[in-house]
Design a protein around this motif. Sequence first.
Motif, PDB file in Angstrom:
ATOM      1  N   TYR A 132      12.114  -2.067   5.185  1.00  0.00           N
ATOM      2  CA  TYR A 132      11.655  -1.945   3.801  1.00  0.00           C
ATOM      3  C   TYR A 132      10.311  -1.228   3.738  1.00  0.00           C
ATOM      4  N   GLU A 133       9.433  -1.548   4.669  1.00  0.00           N
ATOM      5  CA  GLU A 133       8.095  -0.962   4.671  1.00  0.00           C
ATOM      6  C   GLU A 133       8.144   0.547   4.894  1.00  0.00           C
ATOM      7  N   ASP A 134       9.068   1.017   5.724  1.00  0.00           N
ATOM      8  CA  ASP A 134       9.226   2.458   5.936  1.00  0.00           C
ATOM      9  C   ASP A 134       9.813   3.121   4.693  1.00  0.00           C
ATOM     10  N   LEU A 135      10.714   2.409   4.041  1.00  0.00           N
ATOM     11  CA  LEU A 135      11.344   2.938   2.834  1.00  0.00           C
ATOM     12  C   LEU A 135      10.324   3.167   1.725  1.00  0.00           C
ATOM     13  N   VAL A 136       9.419   2.214   1.525  1.00  0.00           N
ATOM     14  CA  VAL A 136       8.448   2.372   0.435  1.00  0.00           C
ATOM     15  C   VAL A 136       7.355   3.374   0.794  1.00  0.00           C
ATOM     16  N   THR A 166      10.272   2.955  -6.569  1.00  0.00           N
ATOM     17  CA  THR A 166       9.298   2.505  -5.572  1.00  0.00           C
ATOM     18  C   THR A 166       7.862   2.860  -5.934  1.00  0.00           C
ATOM     19  N   SER A 167       7.670   3.603  -7.012  1.00  0.00           N
ATOM     20  CA  SER A 167       6.322   4.064  -7.360  1.00  0.00           C
ATOM     21  C   SER A 167       5.886   3.614  -8.747  1.00  0.00           C
ATOM     22  N   GLY A 168       6.510   2.559  -9.247  1.00  0.00           N
ATOM     23  CA  GLY A 168       6.137   2.059 -10.565  1.00  0.00           C
ATOM     24  C   GLY A 168       4.767   1.406 -10.545  1.00  0.00           C
ATOM     25  N   SER A 169       4.287   1.066 -11.716  1.00  0.00           N
ATOM     26  CA  SER A 169       2.960   0.453 -11.824  1.00  0.00           C
ATOM     27  C   SER A 169       3.030  -1.042 -12.085  1.00  0.00           C
ATOM     28  N   SER A 179      13.695  -3.517 -11.278  1.00  0.00           N
ATOM     29  CA  SER A 179      12.915  -2.618 -12.123  1.00  0.00           C
ATOM     30  C   SER A 179      11.978  -1.805 -11.251  1.00  0.00           C
ATOM     31  N   ALA A 180      11.437  -0.729 -11.832  1.00  0.00           N
ATOM     32  CA  ALA A 180      10.453   0.076 -11.112  1.00  0.00           C
ATOM     33  C   ALA A 180       9.221  -0.778 -10.850  1.00  0.00           C
ATOM     34  N   ARG A 181       8.698  -0.677  -9.625  1.00  0.00           N
ATOM     35  CA  ARG A 181       7.540  -1.484  -9.278  1.00  0.00           C
ATOM     36  C   ARG A 181       6.684  -0.767  -8.240  1.00  0.00           C
ATOM     37  N   ALA A 183       5.963  -0.629  -5.028  1.00  0.00           N
ATOM     38  CA  ALA A 183       6.591  -1.186  -3.831  1.00  0.00           C
ATOM     39  C   ALA A 183       5.614  -1.314  -2.671  1.00  0.00           C
ATOM     40  N   THR A 184       4.631  -0.425  -2.601  1.00  0.00           N
ATOM     41  CA  THR A 184       3.638  -0.521  -1.529  1.00  0.00           C
ATOM     42  C   THR A 184       2.847  -1.813  -1.665  1.00  0.00           C
ATOM     43  N   HIS A 185       2.469  -2.148  -2.895  1.00  0.00           N
ATOM     44  CA  HIS A 185       1.767  -3.414  -3.139  1.00  0.00           C
ATOM     45  C   HIS A 185       2.674  -4.591  -2.820  1.00  0.00           C
ATOM     46  N   THR A 186       3.933  -4.498  -3.218  1.00  0.00           N
ATOM     47  CA  THR A 186       4.885  -5.576  -2.963  1.00  0.00           C
ATOM     48  C   THR A 186       5.051  -5.825  -1.468  1.00  0.00           C
ATOM     49  N   ALA A 187       5.034  -4.751  -0.684  1.00  0.00           N
ATOM     50  CA  ALA A 187       5.251  -4.869   0.759  1.00  0.00           C
ATOM     51  C   ALA A 187       4.138  -5.635   1.459  1.00  0.00           C
TER      52      ALA A 187
END
Length: 237
Positions: A132-136, A166-169, A179-181, A183-187
Amino acid sequence: MCPIQDLSVLEKECRKYDTIVIKGVRILDVNILAPLIEDPSLNLKIIHLVRDPRAVANSRIKSKHGMIRENLQVVRSRNQKSHRNLYLDQRRRDDFYSVGAMEVICECMSHTLKTVLSPPNWFKGKYMLVRYEDLVENPVQILHNIYRFINLTTSRDIESFVMNMTSGSSFPSNNFDVSARNATHTATAWRALLSYSKIQQVEEYCQYAMSILGYLPVPSPVELTDLRRSLLTLPKI
């Protein structure tokens, strides 16, 4: 909830397409798919999406009210003869079961990873691991890798969709929302939300899987919140 559908209607719909994607959540033993993979009429391939177990534990804790029954069921299925170091206060039952479920999840994942590392003939060329981390971090590149694996070609529309998702705010409070989010922060959110004792417990349960998948242990509480320090390394697969 989706309304009940007649299976024949769903089958008719599926047969319109050359490629069918089925999402499976926690197939605990990849070897049970052997009969399907060996069936030449299916040409089945597995794309295994994994995520840092500490992030998974954090997600389960955040969703504990929606997953309490599953957490209990998973915890009760673990090997009662195994002896693990306990870092958690067992009086906090919800968190204890949420994190405790990781023992079973990581044990099952370890079995799958051992199959991947020493693949039988039916498994070769049929499996792809995606972190997942590589994907985001590189969504379009990973998308291309996935499509190449299944012999398909990407389009600008699907690339735009992946970038948007993966680049939502936003930072959804409900883990089940699609939903768009950001993703880097989520990871990396678990590094700010999980206590060090919970992290130690997950690392105890998931040591083998983490070592194979390239997730590094947290050396100390100080380094936990220092996001300049990456806790990723190259996977061994």
